[in-house]
Design a protein around this motif. Structure first.
Motif, mmCIF file in Angstrom:
data_model
loop_
_atom_site.group_PDB
_atom_site.id
_atom_site.type_symbol
_atom_site.label_atom_id
_atom_site.label_comp_id
_atom_site.label_asym_id
_atom_site.label_seq_id
_atom_site.Cartn_x
_atom_site.Cartn_y
_atom_site.Cartn_z
ATOM 1 N N VAL A 136 0.828 -1.200 0.000
ATOM 2 C CA VAL A 136 0.000 0.000 0.000
ATOM 3 C C VAL A 136 0.866 1.255 0.000
ATOM 4 O O VAL A 136 0.581 2.232 -0.699
ATOM 5 N N VAL A 137 1.942 1.248 0.782
ATOM 6 C CA VAL A 137 2.853 2.393 0.817
ATOM 7 C C VAL A 137 3.411 2.667 -0.575
ATOM 8 O O VAL A 137 3.378 3.798 -1.069
ATOM 9 N N CYS A 138 3.919 1.634 -1.228
ATOM 10 C CA CYS A 138 4.500 1.803 -2.562
ATOM 11 C C CYS A 138 3.451 2.282 -3.565
ATOM 12 O O CYS A 138 3.731 3.139 -4.417
ATOM 13 N N ARG A 139 2.224 1.761 -3.447
ATOM 14 C CA ARG A 139 1.162 2.165 -4.369
ATOM 15 C C ARG A 139 0.801 3.634 -4.171
ATOM 16 O O ARG A 139 0.618 4.380 -5.137
ATOM 17 N N GLU A 140 0.682 4.083 -2.918
ATOM 18 C CA GLU A 140 0.327 5.476 -2.652
ATOM 19 C C GLU A 140 1.384 6.435 -3.185
ATOM 20 O O GLU A 140 1.073 7.546 -3.622
ATOM 21 N N LEU A 141 2.646 6.008 -3.185
ATOM 22 C CA LEU A 141 3.736 6.858 -3.652
ATOM 23 C C LEU A 141 3.933 6.788 -5.166
ATOM 24 O O LEU A 141 4.830 7.439 -5.696
ATOM 25 N N GLY A 142 3.101 6.000 -5.845
ATOM 26 C CA GLY A 142 3.231 5.893 -7.294
ATOM 27 C C GLY A 142 4.418 5.059 -7.722
ATOM 28 O O GLY A 142 4.879 5.162 -8.863
ATOM 29 N N CYS A 143 4.934 4.225 -6.824
ATOM 30 C CA CYS A 143 6.087 3.375 -7.122
ATOM 31 C C CYS A 143 5.629 1.974 -7.492
ATOM 32 O O CYS A 143 4.444 1.650 -7.428
ATOM 33 N N GLY A 144 6.597 1.124 -7.830
ATOM 34 C CA GLY A 144 6.301 -0.260 -8.134
ATOM 35 C C GLY A 144 6.199 -1.094 -6.871
ATOM 36 O O GLY A 144 6.116 -0.567 -5.752
ATOM 37 N N ALA A 145 6.240 -2.397 -7.020
ATOM 38 C CA ALA A 145 6.064 -3.314 -5.890
ATOM 39 C C ALA A 145 7.231 -3.202 -4.912
ATOM 40 O O ALA A 145 8.357 -2.843 -5.295
ATOM 41 N N PRO A 146 6.994 -3.489 -3.622
ATOM 42 C CA PRO A 146 8.091 -3.469 -2.642
ATOM 43 C C PRO A 146 9.111 -4.556 -2.950
ATOM 44 O O PRO A 146 8.759 -5.672 -3.322
ATOM 45 N N SER A 147 10.390 -4.215 -2.801
ATOM 46 C CA SER A 147 11.448 -5.182 -3.078
ATOM 47 C C SER A 147 12.315 -5.465 -1.860
ATOM 48 O O SER A 147 13.017 -6.478 -1.827
ATOM 49 N N LEU A 148 12.275 -4.572 -0.843
ATOM 50 C CA LEU A 148 13.118 -4.771 0.332
ATOM 51 C C LEU A 148 12.524 -4.061 1.534
ATOM 52 O O LEU A 148 12.171 -2.890 1.462
ATOM 53 N N CYS A 168 -3.019 -3.481 6.923
ATOM 54 C CA CYS A 168 -3.506 -3.367 5.543
ATOM 55 C C CYS A 168 -3.791 -4.752 4.966
ATOM 56 O O CYS A 168 -3.123 -5.733 5.293
ATOM 57 N N GLU A 169 -4.765 -4.798 4.077
ATOM 58 C CA GLU A 169 -5.042 -6.027 3.344
ATOM 59 C C GLU A 169 -4.216 -6.112 2.067
ATOM 60 O O GLU A 169 -4.113 -7.170 1.455
ATOM 61 N N GLY A 170 -3.665 -4.968 1.654
ATOM 62 C CA GLY A 170 -2.792 -4.948 0.489
ATOM 63 C C GLY A 170 -3.408 -4.351 -0.752
ATOM 64 O O GLY A 170 -2.705 -4.049 -1.720
ATOM 65 N N ASN A 171 -4.759 -4.162 -0.755
ATOM 66 C CA ASN A 171 -5.425 -3.608 -1.938
ATOM 67 C C ASN A 171 -5.891 -2.178 -1.739
ATOM 68 O O ASN A 171 -6.530 -1.603 -2.618
ATOM 69 N N GLU A 172 -5.593 -1.575 -0.604
ATOM 70 C CA GLU A 172 -5.995 -0.175 -0.351
ATOM 71 C C GLU A 172 -5.161 0.777 -1.211
ATOM 72 O O GLU A 172 -4.040 0.471 -1.611
ATOM 73 N N SER A 173 -5.720 1.946 -1.489
ATOM 74 C CA SER A 173 -5.016 2.924 -2.317
ATOM 75 C C SER A 173 -4.142 3.854 -1.491
ATOM 76 O O SER A 173 -3.255 4.507 -2.030
ATOM 77 N N ALA A 174 -4.373 3.943 -0.179
ATOM 78 C CA ALA A 174 -3.597 4.820 0.687
ATOM 79 C C ALA A 174 -3.467 4.197 2.069
ATOM 80 O O ALA A 174 -4.327 3.422 2.507
ATOM 81 N N VAL A 175 -2.396 4.549 2.762
ATOM 82 C CA VAL A 175 -2.124 3.982 4.076
ATOM 83 C C VAL A 175 -3.241 4.265 5.064
ATOM 84 O O VAL A 175 -3.631 3.400 5.858
ATOM 85 N N LEU A 176 -3.796 5.472 5.021
ATOM 86 C CA LEU A 176 -4.830 5.829 5.990
ATOM 87 C C LEU A 176 -6.172 5.171 5.686
ATOM 88 O O LEU A 176 -7.126 5.328 6.441
ATOM 89 N N ASP A 177 -6.252 4.434 4.565
ATOM 90 C CA ASP A 177 -7.444 3.624 4.300
ATOM 91 C C ASP A 177 -7.361 2.267 5.006
ATOM 92 O O ASP A 177 -8.351 1.533 5.068
ATOM 93 N N CYS A 178 -6.190 1.936 5.523
ATOM 94 C CA CYS A 178 -5.992 0.645 6.180
ATOM 95 C C CYS A 178 -6.533 0.669 7.606
ATOM 96 O O CYS A 178 -6.594 1.715 8.261
ATOM 97 N N ARG A 179 -6.912 -0.499 8.088
ATOM 98 C CA ARG A 179 -7.258 -0.628 9.507
ATOM 99 C C ARG A 179 -5.984 -0.468 10.335
ATOM 100 O O ARG A 179 -4.887 -0.808 9.901
ATOM 101 N N ARG A 180 -6.154 0.054 11.543
ATOM 102 C CA ARG A 180 -5.006 0.258 12.419
ATOM 103 C C ARG A 180 -5.369 -0.192 13.829
ATOM 104 O O ARG A 180 -6.514 -0.052 14.258
ATOM 105 N N SER A 181 -4.406 -0.725 14.516
ATOM 106 C CA SER A 181 -4.608 -1.075 15.921
ATOM 107 C C SER A 181 -3.674 -0.219 16.756
ATOM 108 O O SER A 181 -2.565 0.125 16.320
ATOM 109 N N SER A 182 -4.113 0.148 17.937
ATOM 110 C CA SER A 182 -3.324 1.019 18.807
ATOM 111 C C SER A 182 -2.175 0.255 19.437
ATOM 112 O O SER A 182 -2.306 -0.911 19.814
ATOM 113 N N SER A 183 -1.037 0.917 19.498
ATOM 114 C CA SER A 183 0.110 0.353 20.210
ATOM 115 C C SER A 183 0.735 1.462 21.047
ATOM 116 O O SER A 183 1.933 1.725 20.973
#
Length: 315
Positions: A136-148, A168-183
């Motif tokens: 999701v991070v790479c997608r939001e930044l307009g980059c390709g798939a994560p490699s490392l 994240c489930e991996g199909n969201e368009s932005a990080v803030l669309d992902c579910r988050r749990s408090s830590s």
């Protein structure tokens, strides 16, 4: 101005007490690039530059401010880079990521991960980032798939640790669309801030020879492959080495200027940008391609032909 939020829209700057659009594509010899546009995103406290397009300042030509992208990359004072004599029609419509950025990397698609969520920019613990989150991070930044994914790869930052964990489930368009749990209260040990490398969305290749490590230089940008122009005779072994490194072809043996029989559309590369990054994709001029008759031929040490010559000429 005119975008969905303060992190996208037509770029304006206040100079001599007057707000005006900034010229886009005014500096032909040093084009605007995503790397330069990223400085504006940072000034707005947004994430990384994702895209920049030309717009129109009106129906007729008008005076608008111009900013030198070369200056932007070489100074921390944006106002020192303003020119007031631009008589242009094209303006810049810039899109920055709202909630995520990669810092201190070699290109816009690599670096230490920081996120924004109604608080200052925060680092993310390496253990809280999995492959779905990275997608999701790479997608939001307009980059390709994560490699490392690797902690401490891009240094430890001063940013506080994010008090949430991405789910994240991996199909969201932005990080803030992902579910988050408090830590809340979580701390990251030394070297545990998440670093991420995404693949560049474009590509680099050498064509016209038997080996993929020699030939005419082409770059894929905005989904289009084009030859790279060398109208101003600036390509040399130093820049050719970046091409060979990108292609895993060893070092640069030769970089020569090639004259074509006719003018064709070619991509331009900003050399001040290349000096500051190992990424070639984010140094392609954003104001489109230009017609040129000159191209660039690169030969890397990884070519079979060069290895054969070395063997034949050895004692």
């Amino acid at each position: 101005m005119g975008g969905a939020g303060h992190c996208n829209g037509t770029v304006q700057i206040k100079h001599h007490g007057v707000w005006k659009d900034i010229a886009f594509g005014y500096y032909i010899f040093d084009p605007w690039t995503l790397k330069a546009a990223d400085v504006i995103c940072s000034r707005l406290d947004c994430g990384s530059a994702v895209n920049a397009e030309s717009g129109l300042s009106g129906l007729y030509m008008d005076f608008i401010w111009a900013i030198s992208p070369y200056c932007v990359l070489s100074t921390s004072t944006l106002m020192d880079c303003v020119r007031t004599n631009s008589f242009e029609k094209a303006t810049m419509f810039l899109t920055c990521s709202d909630s995520v950025k990669l810092v201190h990397g070699s290109s816009l698609c690599s670096g230490r991960l920081e996120v924004w969520s109604n608080q200052p920019w925060c680092s993310v613990c390496e253990e809280d980032l999995d492959h779905n989150d990275a997608e999701v991070v790479c997608r939001e930044l307009g980059c390709g798939a994560p490699s490392l994914l690797q902690g401490a790869l891009y240094g430890e930052g001063e940013a506080p640790v994010w008090t949430s964990e991405l789910q994240c489930e991996g199909n969201e368009s932005a990080v803030l669309d992902c579910r988050r749990s408090s830590s809340a209260g979580k701390t990251c040990g030394s070297g545990k801030a998440a670093g991420l490398t995404c693949t560049d969305p474009g590509g680099v290749r050498l064509v016209g020879q038997l080996s993929h490590c020699a030939g005419a230089l082409e770059i894929q940008y905005q989904g289009v492959w084009r030859l790279v122009g060398d109208q101003h005779k600036k390509w040399n072994l130093k820049y050719g080495a970046l091409v060979c490194q990108y292609l895993d072809c060893g070092s640069a043996v030769s970089v020569t200027r090639r004259e074509d029989s006719k003018y064709t559309l070619k991509w331009w590369v900003s050399f001040p940008c290349v000096k500051l990054t190992s990424g070639l994709w984010d140094c392609v001029g954003l104001d489109g391609s230009n017609y040129a008759s000159s191209g660039v031929d690169v030969v890397c040490s990884g070519t079979n032909e060069h290895k054969l010559c070395l063997k034949l000429n050895s004692p």
